[in-house]
Design a protein around this motif. Structure first.
Motif, short mmCIF file in Angstrom:
data_model
loop_
_atom_site.label_atom_id
_atom_site.label_comp_id
_atom_site.label_asym_id
_atom_site.label_seq_id
_atom_site.Cartn_x
_atom_site.Cartn_y
_atom_site.Cartn_z
N ASP A 74 0.80 -1.22 0.00
CA ASP A 74 0.00 0.00 0.00
C ASP A 74 0.83 1.28 0.00
O ASP A 74 0.27 2.38 -0.04
CB ASP A 74 -0.94 0.00 1.21
N ASN A 75 2.16 1.17 0.04
CA ASN A 75 3.03 2.35 0.03
C ASN A 75 2.78 3.15 -1.25
O ASN A 75 2.72 2.60 -2.35
CB ASN A 75 4.49 1.88 0.10
N SER A 76 2.62 4.46 -1.13
CA SER A 76 2.23 5.29 -2.27
C SER A 76 3.25 5.26 -3.41
O SER A 76 2.87 5.17 -4.58
CB SER A 76 1.95 6.72 -1.83
N ALA A 77 4.54 5.32 -3.11
CA ALA A 77 5.55 5.25 -4.17
C ALA A 77 5.56 3.87 -4.82
O ALA A 77 5.74 3.74 -6.04
CB ALA A 77 6.93 5.58 -3.61
N HIS A 78 5.34 2.84 -4.02
CA HIS A 78 5.28 1.47 -4.56
C HIS A 78 4.05 1.31 -5.47
O HIS A 78 4.11 0.64 -6.50
CB HIS A 78 5.25 0.47 -3.41
N LYS A 79 2.95 1.96 -5.11
CA LYS A 79 1.75 1.91 -5.95
C LYS A 79 2.01 2.52 -7.33
O LYS A 79 1.52 2.02 -8.35
CB LYS A 79 0.57 2.59 -5.26
N VAL A 80 2.78 3.60 -7.39
CA VAL A 80 3.16 4.21 -8.67
C VAL A 80 3.94 3.19 -9.50
O VAL A 80 3.67 3.00 -10.69
CB VAL A 80 3.96 5.50 -8.46
N ALA A 81 4.90 2.52 -8.88
CA ALA A 81 5.69 1.51 -9.59
C ALA A 81 4.80 0.35 -10.05
O ALA A 81 4.98 -0.16 -11.17
CB ALA A 81 6.82 0.99 -8.69
N GLN A 82 3.86 -0.05 -9.23
CA GLN A 82 2.93 -1.13 -9.61
C GLN A 82 2.15 -0.76 -10.86
O GLN A 82 2.00 -1.58 -11.78
CB GLN A 82 1.97 -1.43 -8.47
N GLU A 83 1.66 0.46 -10.90
CA GLU A 83 0.87 0.90 -12.07
C GLU A 83 1.74 0.98 -13.34
O GLU A 83 1.30 0.60 -14.41
CB GLU A 83 0.19 2.24 -11.79
N LYS A 84 2.98 1.49 -13.20
CA LYS A 84 3.90 1.52 -14.35
C LYS A 84 4.19 0.10 -14.81
O LYS A 84 4.28 -0.16 -16.01
CB LYS A 84 5.20 2.23 -13.99
N GLY A 85 4.32 -0.81 -13.87
CA GLY A 85 4.56 -2.20 -14.22
C GLY A 85 3.42 -2.78 -15.03
O GLY A 85 3.64 -3.43 -16.06
N LYS A 86 2.21 -2.51 -14.61
CA LYS A 86 1.03 -3.02 -15.32
C LYS A 86 0.87 -2.38 -16.70
O LYS A 86 0.47 -3.03 -17.65
CB LYS A 86 -0.24 -2.77 -14.50
N SER A 87 1.17 -1.10 -16.80
CA SER A 87 0.93 -0.40 -18.06
C SER A 87 2.10 -0.49 -19.05
O SER A 87 1.88 -0.34 -20.24
CB SER A 87 0.59 1.08 -17.80
N GLU A 88 3.33 -0.72 -18.56
CA GLU A 88 4.48 -0.66 -19.46
C GLU A 88 5.47 -1.81 -19.36
O GLU A 88 5.95 -2.29 -20.38
CB GLU A 88 5.26 0.64 -19.21
N TRP A 89 5.84 -2.24 -18.15
CA TRP A 89 7.00 -3.08 -17.98
C TRP A 89 6.77 -4.59 -17.99
O TRP A 89 7.68 -5.34 -18.26
CB TRP A 89 7.72 -2.71 -16.69
N TYR A 90 5.57 -5.04 -17.65
CA TYR A 90 5.35 -6.47 -17.50
C TYR A 90 4.32 -7.02 -18.48
O TYR A 90 3.25 -6.44 -18.66
CB TYR A 90 4.89 -6.81 -16.07
N LYS A 91 4.64 -8.17 -19.07
CA LYS A 91 3.66 -8.94 -19.84
C LYS A 91 2.70 -9.61 -18.87
O LYS A 91 1.50 -9.69 -19.10
CB LYS A 91 4.35 -10.02 -20.67
N ASN A 92 3.27 -10.13 -17.80
CA ASN A 92 2.49 -10.76 -16.74
C ASN A 92 3.34 -10.87 -15.49
O ASN A 92 4.56 -10.76 -15.55
CB ASN A 92 1.97 -12.14 -17.19
N PHE A 93 2.68 -11.07 -14.38
CA PHE A 93 3.39 -11.29 -13.12
C PHE A 93 2.47 -12.01 -12.14
O PHE A 93 1.26 -12.03 -12.31
CB PHE A 93 3.93 -9.99 -12.52
#
Length: 113
Positions: A74-93
Motif C-alpha cells: 500500500d506504500n504510495s511510491a510502490h503503488k506508482v511503480a505497480q501501475e507503471k509495471g502493469k501499463s508498461e514493464w510487464y507482460k504478466n506477473f
C-alpha cells in the motif's frame, strides 16, 4: 543487492514476485533500484533476493509479518511503480505470499580452502 539475504531464524514471511517483462525499459532499472531502497527502509523488512534472465524474473522480499507486507503493498511510491509495471514493464506477473517455517543454508568457509 547481491547474494543470499542474511535473515533471522524463521518464522517470517516471503513475498514472491515472478514476472515476464515487455521490451519497454523507460526507467525500469532506476525504478527497481528505488523500490529496493524504499522497501529496505520499511518497518518489518528483513531482506531481498532477486534474479532475472531474458525470460523470467523472480524477486523475493522477506518480512517479519503479513501486516508489513500489506503496508509495503500500500506504500504510495510502490503503488506508482505497480501501475507503471502493469501499463508498461510487464507482460504478466504473479505475487505469492508464504510463511517460511524452516530455512537451511549451506556456505563454504573460504578460510578452510
Amino acid at each position: 543487492m547481491s547474494g543470499i539475504a542474511k535473515l533471522p531464524q524463521p518464522p517470517y514471511y516471503a513475498a514472491i514476485f515472478t514476472s515476464q517483462r515487455t521490451n519497454v525499459d523507460k526507467g525500469y532499472g532506476r525504478m527497481a533500484e528505488k523500490m529496493e531502497e524504499l522497501a529496505s527502509q520499511q518497518k518489518g523488512f528483513l531482506g531481498i533476493e532477486s534474479a532475472r534472465d531474458h525470460e523470467l524474473g523472480i524477486t523475493i522480499s522477506y518480512w517479519d509479518s503479513l501486516e508489513a507486507i500489506k503496508s509495503w503493498k500500500d506504500n504510495s511510491a510502490h503503488k506508482v511503480a505497480q501501475e507503471k509495471g502493469k501499463s508498461e514493464w510487464y507482460k504478466n506477473f504473479s505475487v505469492r505470499i508464504s510463511k517460511v517455517e524452516k530455512a537451511y543454508i549451506f556456505e563454504v568457509n573460504e578460510d578452510n580452502n
